[in-house]
Every structure is written in structure tokens, then in C-alpha cells.
Design a protein around this motif. Structure first.
Motif, PDB file in Angstrom:
ATOM      1  N   HIS A 198      11.615  -8.925 -11.350  1.00  0.00           N
ATOM      2  CA  HIS A 198      10.703  -8.162 -10.479  1.00  0.00           C
ATOM      3  C   HIS A 198      11.327  -6.859  -9.975  1.00  0.00           C
ATOM      4  O   HIS A 198      10.600  -5.957  -9.542  1.00  0.00           O
ATOM      5  CB  HIS A 198      10.243  -9.024  -9.296  1.00  0.00           C
ATOM      6  N   THR A 199      12.675  -6.723 -10.064  1.00  0.00           N
ATOM      7  CA  THR A 199      13.321  -5.492  -9.591  1.00  0.00           C
ATOM      8  C   THR A 199      13.352  -4.400 -10.648  1.00  0.00           C
ATOM      9  O   THR A 199      13.624  -3.229 -10.327  1.00  0.00           O
ATOM     10  CB  THR A 199      14.763  -5.785  -9.137  1.00  0.00           C
ATOM     11  N   TYR A 294      14.357  -8.143 -27.015  1.00  0.00           N
ATOM     12  CA  TYR A 294      15.331  -8.975 -27.720  1.00  0.00           C
ATOM     13  C   TYR A 294      16.055  -9.915 -26.760  1.00  0.00           C
ATOM     14  O   TYR A 294      16.364 -11.054 -27.114  1.00  0.00           O
ATOM     15  CB  TYR A 294      16.340  -8.100 -28.467  1.00  0.00           C
ATOM     16  N   PHE A 295      16.302  -9.445 -25.542  1.00  0.00           N
ATOM     17  CA  PHE A 295      16.931 -10.318 -24.551  1.00  0.00           C
ATOM     18  C   PHE A 295      16.031 -11.526 -24.279  1.00  0.00           C
ATOM     19  O   PHE A 295      16.486 -12.680 -24.277  1.00  0.00           O
ATOM     20  CB  PHE A 295      17.197  -9.558 -23.246  1.00  0.00           C
ATOM     21  N   LEU A 296      14.742 -11.263 -24.063  1.00  0.00           N
ATOM     22  CA  LEU A 296      13.808 -12.353 -23.772  1.00  0.00           C
ATOM     23  C   LEU A 296      13.622 -13.275 -24.984  1.00  0.00           C
ATOM     24  O   LEU A 296      13.466 -14.494 -24.835  1.00  0.00           O
ATOM     25  CB  LEU A 296      12.461 -11.786 -23.327  1.00  0.00           C
ATOM     26  N   PHE A 300      14.215 -17.711 -25.221  1.00  0.00           N
ATOM     27  CA  PHE A 300      12.975 -18.459 -25.466  1.00  0.00           C
ATOM     28  C   PHE A 300      13.032 -19.866 -24.864  1.00  0.00           C
ATOM     29  O   PHE A 300      12.076 -20.334 -24.247  1.00  0.00           O
ATOM     30  CB  PHE A 300      12.677 -18.548 -26.960  1.00  0.00           C
ATOM     31  N   SER A 301      14.164 -20.551 -25.038  1.00  0.00           N
ATOM     32  CA  SER A 301      14.269 -21.916 -24.521  1.00  0.00           C
ATOM     33  C   SER A 301      14.142 -21.935 -23.004  1.00  0.00           C
ATOM     34  O   SER A 301      13.573 -22.864 -22.421  1.00  0.00           O
ATOM     35  CB  SER A 301      15.589 -22.553 -24.950  1.00  0.00           C
ATOM     36  N   THR A 302      14.669 -20.878 -22.347  1.00  0.00           N
ATOM     37  CA  THR A 302      14.534 -20.780 -20.892  1.00  0.00           C
ATOM     38  C   THR A 302      13.074 -20.585 -20.499  1.00  0.00           C
ATOM     39  O   THR A 302      12.560 -21.255 -19.587  1.00  0.00           O
ATOM     40  CB  THR A 302      15.375 -19.604 -20.349  1.00  0.00           C
ATOM     41  N   LEU A 303      12.387 -19.684 -21.197  1.00  0.00           N
ATOM     42  CA  LEU A 303      10.967 -19.460 -20.928  1.00  0.00           C
ATOM     43  C   LEU A 303      10.160 -20.735 -21.180  1.00  0.00           C
ATOM     44  O   LEU A 303       9.284 -21.100 -20.402  1.00  0.00           O
ATOM     45  CB  LEU A 303      10.445 -18.324 -21.807  1.00  0.00           C
ATOM     46  N   ARG A 304      10.490 -21.374 -22.282  1.00  0.00           N
ATOM     47  CA  ARG A 304       9.772 -22.599 -22.653  1.00  0.00           C
ATOM     48  C   ARG A 304       9.926 -23.670 -21.582  1.00  0.00           C
ATOM     49  O   ARG A 304       8.979 -24.391 -21.263  1.00  0.00           O
ATOM     50  CB  ARG A 304      10.313 -23.099 -23.990  1.00  0.00           C
ATOM     51  N   SER A 305      11.136 -23.780 -21.043  1.00  0.00           N
ATOM     52  CA  SER A 305      11.408 -24.820 -20.047  1.00  0.00           C
ATOM     53  C   SER A 305      10.686 -24.573 -18.727  1.00  0.00           C
ATOM     54  O   SER A 305      10.559 -25.477 -17.901  1.00  0.00           O
ATOM     55  CB  SER A 305      12.917 -24.924 -19.788  1.00  0.00           C
ATOM     56  N   LEU A 320       8.910 -13.608 -12.524  1.00  0.00           N
ATOM     57  CA  LEU A 320       9.417 -12.517 -11.682  1.00  0.00           C
ATOM     58  C   LEU A 320      10.856 -12.765 -11.224  1.00  0.00           C
ATOM     59  O   LEU A 320      11.623 -11.821 -11.019  1.00  0.00           O
ATOM     60  CB  LEU A 320       8.503 -12.343 -10.464  1.00  0.00           C
ATOM     61  N   ALA A 321      11.221 -14.037 -11.079  1.00  0.00           N
ATOM     62  CA  ALA A 321      12.575 -14.372 -10.621  1.00  0.00           C
ATOM     63  C   ALA A 321      13.586 -14.489 -11.766  1.00  0.00           C
ATOM     64  O   ALA A 321      14.789 -14.615 -11.523  1.00  0.00           O
ATOM     65  CB  ALA A 321      12.539 -15.677  -9.832  1.00  0.00           C
ATOM     66  N   MET A 322      13.100 -14.421 -12.996  1.00  0.00           N
ATOM     67  CA  MET A 322      13.991 -14.626 -14.136  1.00  0.00           C
ATOM     68  C   MET A 322      15.034 -13.516 -14.241  1.00  0.00           C
ATOM     69  O   MET A 322      14.707 -12.331 -14.189  1.00  0.00           O
ATOM     70  CB  MET A 322      13.152 -14.669 -15.421  1.00  0.00           C
ATOM     71  N   PRO A 323      16.336 -13.869 -14.391  1.00  0.00           N
ATOM     72  CA  PRO A 323      17.385 -12.852 -14.531  1.00  0.00           C
ATOM     73  C   PRO A 323      17.250 -12.104 -15.860  1.00  0.00           C
ATOM     74  O   PRO A 323      17.079 -12.716 -16.914  1.00  0.00           O
ATOM     75  CB  PRO A 323      18.682 -13.663 -14.498  1.00  0.00           C
ATOM     76  N   ILE A 324      17.313 -10.769 -15.791  1.00  0.00           N
ATOM     77  CA  ILE A 324      17.181  -9.911 -16.965  1.00  0.00           C
ATOM     78  C   ILE A 324      18.439  -9.053 -17.089  1.00  0.00           C
ATOM     79  O   ILE A 324      18.964  -8.551 -16.093  1.00  0.00           O
ATOM     80  CB  ILE A 324      15.944  -8.995 -16.844  1.00  0.00           C
ATOM     81  N   ALA A 325      18.912  -8.891 -18.340  1.00  0.00           N
ATOM     82  CA  ALA A 325      20.099  -8.062 -18.582  1.00  0.00           C
ATOM     83  C   ALA A 325      19.784  -6.594 -18.304  1.00  0.00           C
ATOM     84  O   ALA A 325      18.713  -6.107 -18.675  1.00  0.00           O
ATOM     85  CB  ALA A 325      20.569  -8.232 -20.020  1.00  0.00           C
ATOM     86  N   ILE A 326      20.718  -5.915 -17.663  1.00  0.00           N
ATOM     87  CA  ILE A 326      20.591  -4.473 -17.482  1.00  0.00           C
ATOM     88  C   ILE A 326      21.936  -3.809 -17.769  1.00  0.00           C
ATOM     89  O   ILE A 326      23.000  -4.419 -17.602  1.00  0.00           O
ATOM     90  CB  ILE A 326      20.117  -4.091 -16.060  1.00  0.00           C
ATOM     91  N   THR A 327      21.884  -2.578 -18.203  1.00  0.00           N
ATOM     92  CA  THR A 327      23.078  -1.762 -18.414  1.00  0.00           C
ATOM     93  C   THR A 327      22.617  -0.306 -18.532  1.00  0.00           C
ATOM     94  O   THR A 327      21.417  -0.030 -18.435  1.00  0.00           O
ATOM     95  CB  THR A 327      23.854  -2.222 -19.658  1.00  0.00           C
TER      96      THR A 327
END
Length: 361
Positions: A198-199, A294-296, A300-305, A320-327
Motif C-alpha cells: 500500500h506504500t 516478476y516479484f509477485l 505465487f504460493s504466498t498469494l495462493r495461501s 495491501l499489507a503484502m511486502p513488495i521488493a523495492i530498490t
């Protein structure tokens, strides 16, 4: 040297199939039904012949029968010319038993397998087609002695065994390539910082559109209903709506949030597409869309769960709370370059593997 001048090995005979095989046509018994103490003889129809599944039985002992060592051929219908063996019972009305007259059944079976296309594409009859006997019985045939027939069969099966081993190795290679794809993505994202989705992204929920406002005639706005419309990476549009509600735009990441396909992803490659309630659209801010996609995909297994209940579903809060890679943008470009190079190698190898498997079929 012409074919007529070829000298056959000792004991070999040049003949035609009709001179070494006799046939007996099956017929439909007077009684057919489920297996009982009375109906105890399996009726060999095409299903039983091909799949070894017996669902009809008879008590009629006057019909032609076959044993597991007898060679059978489909004589009537669209599968005419198909040969097999290994079943015992009363021969069905669309089949014939081919009596090999002392020759090795498997030797003749392999020969007739090689003639299936010739028989099946040159059927006789305008109603129910059947094998053309003029073609079948006039196939030229080089008949070796019995021991040589057995040796040839043994060699064929040895080669088929090697082919099967190669096919299994290639299938294993396909699995290893998928593992490499996963390992590649895990590796390139391993050092990236994580922030809640969400950020750094917007999340847009799709809405249901009544069937009466949808069509397949390209009338209105493109409409994606769910993962059934997903391609390998981007959707394939097959529906349109005249009452659009919620739009996704080019480079939005579509995630399935309801139903059996929960967690499946695609990235949109066109603007202004309407999405159903089965989907949510993730819109990255200041991140390269394919970097997030590609990160998501790798998660897939995390989303599926995240799906739960009798009808799996993912809530907005969970995504919205799911951690997403940033750089940094520069590092995102470097990571995408590594992914694309690795995927190119994987896809080239997969094409070679699939081509080889197709050749071995």
C-alpha cells in the motif's frame, strides 16, 4: 540394384499380408449388460480394446472370441485401422480378429501400427466407413523366420525403452528449468528492501457486470472476467461490455482474488480495460511494472495461501499489507536485465526440449 533384385536373407519370404493372416469379424451378441453370474464374458468394444475398460458383458457363447494373444483391428468407424492386443472376451461388432497363423503377434502388430495412417485415410464406405480390404490384404510384407521375428521385436522394444528413458529425462529437464526460473527470481530479489504494497502501489478492485451487458462481438469496452482470459504474461481479450465500471490501464498487474485461480497474475499490455470482481489491479508508483510483476509471480504460493474458505478469496487488506521488493530505478533495470537474459536461456532450452519430445512421440 532394383527392389526386384534384392536378395532376401536366408529363410525370409516376400509375400502380401493376405497370404499370412486370416480374419474373423466380431458380431453383437443377443444379450448385453452389466456383469452378472450369467453375463460373464467381457464384450470387447473399442473402449475395452483400447483402454482395457470393460463395461459390457454377455452370456452368448456363439459369438467369435479372442484371447490376450490375439491381434485385433478396428474395422468400422472413425478409428478403423487401429490395432491392439491383450484383451480376452467376445469380439465386438466393429472389430476383427487377425489370426497370425503361427507368426509372432507383436511382430505383425508393429507392422500394422506403421500402416494405420494408410488404412485410416483410405477407408471404404459412404455411411459408416471401414477398412478397405483391398489395401490391407495387399500390403507387401517381408516375413522372416520365427526366431528372427522374435529378435526384431526384442530390438524394437529395446529401442522404444531407450526412447522412453530419453523422454523421461527431457521431462525432468523441463521441471529443472522451472526450478531454475524460480531460483533466478529468488536470487535477484534477495537483497532488495521490502515495503508494504500500500506504500508503493495503488490497488483497484474490479466489479461484476451483468451477463446481459457482455458480448463477444467487440461491442464496447474490452472486459476481462478472470484467469480464463489470461495468457502467458498478458490477457487475451475475448469479451466486451457496453456497461463498463472499473478500468485497468496498461502495465497494471492483474491478480485473481476469487475462485479456483486465486493468486494467478497477468500484466496488462493495453489501456482502458474493464475488470470483473474476480480481479484486482495493482498499479505501481515509481517502480517498473515488470519489476513488481516478476516479484509477485515468484510469490505465487504466498498469494495462493491468502485465499480461504470454501470459495478461495483474497481480501484487499491482505494484498495491501503484502511486502513488495523495492530498490533504485537503476538496480531495477539491472535486475530486469538479469531476469530477461535468464528467461531467454530457459525459453530457448524449453523450445529445444519440446521440439525433441514432439519428434519422439
Amino acid at each position: 540394384m532394383s527392389e526386384q533384385e534384392l536378395e532376401l536373407p536366408k529363410g525370409w519370404v516376400e509375400t502380401i499380408l493376405g497370404d499370412i493372416i486370416t480374419s474373423a469379424k466380431g458380431k453383437k451378441p443377443k444379450t448385453l449388460g452389466k456383469k452378472t453370474s450369467k453375463n460373464k464374458f467381457p464384450y470387447i468394444n473399442i473402449k475395452a480394446f483400447e483402454k482395457k475398460i470393460f463395461d459390457e458383458y454377455t452370456d452368448d457363447e456363439s459369438c467369435p472370441t479372442c484371447t490376450e494373444n490375439d491381434l485385433l483391428m478396428v474395422w468400422d468407424g472413425s478409428r478403423s485401422g487401429l490395432v491392439g492386443y491383450g484383451v480376452s472376451g467376445v469380439i465386438g461388432s466393429t472389430l476383427v480378429k487377425l489370426d497370425c497363423n503361427g507368426n509372432v503377434t507383436k511382430f505383425l502388430w508393429y507392422f500394422l501400427q506403421s500402416k494405420y495412417q494408410a488404412l485410416n485415410t483410405k477407408q471404404r464406405g459412404s455411411g459408416t466407413p471401414h477398412v478397405n480390404p483391398d489395401i490391407l490384404w495387399n500390403f507387401k510384407f517381408l516375413l522372416p523366420p520365427l526366431n528372427e521375428q522374435k529378435r526384431i521385436v526384442s530390438k524394437i522394444e529395446e529401442l522404444f525403452s531407450k526412447i522412453e528413458s530419453i523422454k523421461q529425462s527431457l521431462e525432468q529437464t523441463k521441471l529443472q528449468l522451472e526450478l531454475y526460473r524460480y531460483s533466478l527470481l529468488t536470487s535477484v530479489y534477495s537483497k532488495c528492501e521490502r515495503k508494504p504494497l500500500h506504500t508503493i502501489c495503488e490497488l483497484i478492485s474490479g466489479q461484476h457486470i451483468l451477463k446481459e451487458f457482455c458480448n463477444d462481438q467487440k461491442d464496447g469496452t474490452s472486459y476481462i472476467t478472470g484467469p480464463a482470459d489470461f495468457g502467458e504474461n498478458s490477457p487475451i481479450i475475448s469479451k466486451w461490455t457496453t456497461k463498463p465500471k472499473v478500468f485497468a490501464i496498461k502495465n497494471d498487474i492483474l491478480v485473481t482474488v476469487k475462485g479456483a485461480g486465486v493468486g494467478k497474475l497477468n500484466i496488462l499490455d493495453q489501456d482502458d480495460v474493464c475488470i470483473s470482481r474476480q480481479l484486482m489491479s495493482i498499479r505501481p508508483n515509481n517502480l517498473k511494472p515488470f519489476f513488481v510483476y516478476y516479484f509477485l509471480k515468484n510469490e505465487f504460493s504466498t498469494l495462493r495461501s491468502m485465499g480461504h474458505g470454501d470459495r478461495p478469496g483474497i481480501g484487499r487488506d491482505a494484498i495491501l499489507a503484502m511486502p513488495i521488493a523495492i530498490t533504485s530505478l537503476e538496480e531495477q533495470e539491472q535486475i530486469l536485465s538479469q531476469i530477461e537474459q535468464g528467461f531467454s536461456l530457459i525459453e530457448n532450452t524449453q523450445n529445444i526440449v519440446n521440439s525433441t519430445l514432439q519428434t519422439l512421440q
